[in-house]
Design an enzyme around this catalytic site. Structure first.
Site, mmCIF file in Angstrom:
data_model
loop_
_atom_site.group_PDB
_atom_site.id
_atom_site.type_symbol
_atom_site.label_atom_id
_atom_site.label_comp_id
_atom_site.label_asym_id
_atom_site.label_seq_id
_atom_site.Cartn_x
_atom_site.Cartn_y
_atom_site.Cartn_z
ATOM 1 N N LEU A 1 44.442 52.036 59.412
ATOM 2 C CA LEU A 1 43.500 51.443 58.395
ATOM 3 C C LEU A 1 44.157 49.810 57.916
ATOM 4 C CD1 LEU A 1 41.658 51.500 55.546
ATOM 5 C CD2 LEU A 1 43.547 51.940 54.382
ATOM 6 N N HIS B 1 46.418 47.193 33.977
ATOM 7 C CA HIS B 1 46.897 46.670 35.253
ATOM 8 C C HIS B 1 47.917 47.519 36.038
ATOM 9 C CE1 HIS B 1 44.068 43.090 34.265
ATOM 10 N NE2 HIS B 1 44.776 42.591 33.451
ATOM 11 N N ASP C 1 37.386 46.833 38.598
ATOM 12 C CA ASP C 1 37.290 46.171 37.584
ATOM 13 C C ASP C 1 37.288 47.230 36.361
ATOM 14 O OD1 ASP C 1 36.619 44.109 35.774
ATOM 15 O OD2 ASP C 1 34.275 44.365 35.974
HETATM 16 C C1 IPE Z 1 36.271 40.574 39.278
HETATM 17 O O1 IPE Z 1 36.451 41.101 37.889
HETATM 18 C C2 IPE Z 1 37.499 40.044 39.986
HETATM 19 C C3 IPE Z 1 38.311 41.099 40.200
HETATM 20 C C4 IPE Z 1 38.197 42.470 40.243
HETATM 21 C C5 IPE Z 1 39.887 40.735 40.613
HETATM 22 P P1 IPE Z 1 36.409 40.140 36.911
HETATM 23 O O2 IPE Z 1 36.857 41.077 35.730
HETATM 24 O O3 IPE Z 1 37.307 38.966 37.173
HETATM 25 O O4 IPE Z 1 35.017 39.645 36.761
HETATM 26 P P2 IPE Z 1 33.806 39.200 35.527
HETATM 27 O O5 IPE Z 1 34.597 38.268 34.784
HETATM 28 O O6 IPE Z 1 33.773 40.349 34.810
HETATM 29 O O7 IPE Z 1 32.717 38.750 36.332
HETATM 30 C C1 IPE Z 2 40.199 44.182 36.760
HETATM 31 O O1 IPE Z 2 40.389 44.627 35.366
HETATM 32 C C2 IPE Z 2 41.686 43.485 37.292
HETATM 33 C C3 IPE Z 2 41.467 41.842 37.563
HETATM 34 C C4 IPE Z 2 40.284 41.389 37.349
HETATM 35 C C5 IPE Z 2 42.613 41.215 37.875
HETATM 36 P P1 IPE Z 2 39.906 43.513 34.335
HETATM 37 O O2 IPE Z 2 41.164 42.642 33.949
HETATM 38 O O3 IPE Z 2 38.866 42.513 35.076
HETATM 39 O O4 IPE Z 2 39.443 44.324 33.157
HETATM 40 P P2 IPE Z 2 38.272 44.226 32.284
HETATM 41 O O5 IPE Z 2 37.089 44.013 33.132
HETATM 42 O O6 IPE Z 2 38.682 42.946 31.167
HETATM 43 O O7 IPE Z 2 38.132 45.614 31.360
HETATM 44 MG MG MG Z 3 36.892 42.662 34.534
#
Ligand code: IPE
Ligand code: IPE
Ligand code: MG
Length: 259
Positions: free
Chosen positions: A145, A51, A34
């Site tokens: 793995l 990303h 995240d």
């Molecule tokens: C969880 O992260 C999903 C992934 C890492 C793929 P999100 O950014 O989508 O989760 P929330 O919205 O903060 O709960």
């Molecule tokens: C995690 O990073 C990637 C996915 C959920 C696909 P985020 O896109 O959720 O990044 P934040 O949480 O908005 O910073």
């Molecule tokens: Mg996120």
């Protein structure tokens, strides 16, 4: 530190540990990757850049997991709820997955990595579903793995699909309701055959599960890493394992030596 020997019976967290050999690595580490968007925003960059850098952190994490003797690494790559994002971001994430499979599959295969994909493949476009099928098929016989890619994955949706499969078996007379036990459910999930995670790492400081491995994490340890996912490196991985090793996993029992 008191480490329960009882933990072995349930968690069976006994990977080989070439690094820090005294402590066995957790067998299964699952990561909620995240903070890509916030990483980018903090640098004045578009979310996509976060990303893109996140994919590089995935490559590092895979290398670390191999070095550390971890047997299963699960990465939460796209959740069932991520469809709520703007279409442009969704298509960027789909594009990155395609790019990752196309550019890294040969390397993963050469490193004896077995790829498993969990989540709902029915809703994905044919080219993505095809690439995920190919990644699994090509690496199926590998013995190193296991990289579990959670894509279009939601824990509740996975349980729903499992319930439907079990209900169908009952309706067809192949299973009696009184014969449904915990393994029946475990084996009907996408993660059939994969041991439960010992450790869940979430980056970017959020303390929530966000529909990740709802059933499987009943006894996982959680480590929250304050940094954003694109900055996650081998040192951060080691720090998370250190924290894990300080935990006393009791599984409802008592610490070794207590009582
Ligand atoms: C969880 O992260 C999903 C992934 C890492 C793929 P999100 O950014 O989508 O989760 P929330 O919205 O903060 O709960
Ligand atoms: C995690 O990073 C990637 C996915 C959920 C696909 P985020 O896109 O959720 O990044 P934040 O949480 O908005 O910073
Ligand atoms: Mg996120």
């Amino acid at each position: 530190m008191v480490r329960s020997e009882g933990a072995r019976q349930i968690g069976d967290a006994a990977g080989a540990a070439p690094e820090g050999a005294a402590r066995p690595a957790p067998r299964h580490v699952a990561i909620i990757m995240d903070g890509n968007g916030r990483w980018a925003a903090s640098r004045g960059l578009p979310r996509f850049e976060g990303h893109r850098r996140g994919v590089e952190a995935v490559r590092r994490a895979v290398r670390s997991a191999i070095t550390l003797g971890i047997h299963y690494l699960t990465i939460y790559s796209f959740s069932s709820e991520n469809w709520r994002r703007p279409p442009s971001e969704i298509s960027e994430l789909m594009g990155l997955l395609k790019l990752f499979v196309r550019s890294d599959l040969a390397d993963l295969h050469a490193n004896n990595v077995r790829v498993r994909v969990i989540g709902d493949r029915a809703d994905l476009s044919g080219d993505i579903a095809g690439l995920l099928d190919e990644a699994e098929a090509r690496t199926r016989a590998n013995t190193g793995l296991t990289l579990v890619v959670a894509f279009n994955y939601g824990g509740r949706q996975e349980i729903l699909r499992a319930v439907r499969r079990i209900a169908a078996a009952v309706a067809e007379g192949r299973l009696r309701p009184e014969d449904i036990d915990l393994p029946t459910i475990t084996e009907a999930l996408d993660t059939a055959g994969i041991p439960d995670p010992d450790l869940v790492i979430r980056t970017s400081g959020e303390h929530r599960l966000s529909n990740f491995l709802t059933w499987q994490t009943a006894y996982a340890e959680y480590v929250i890493e304050p940094g954003f996912w694109p900055d996650f490196d081998h040192a951060a991985f080691l720090a998370a394992l250190d924290e894990y090793h300080r935990r006393d996993r009791r599984f409802g029992g008592l610490s070794a030596g207590a009582g």
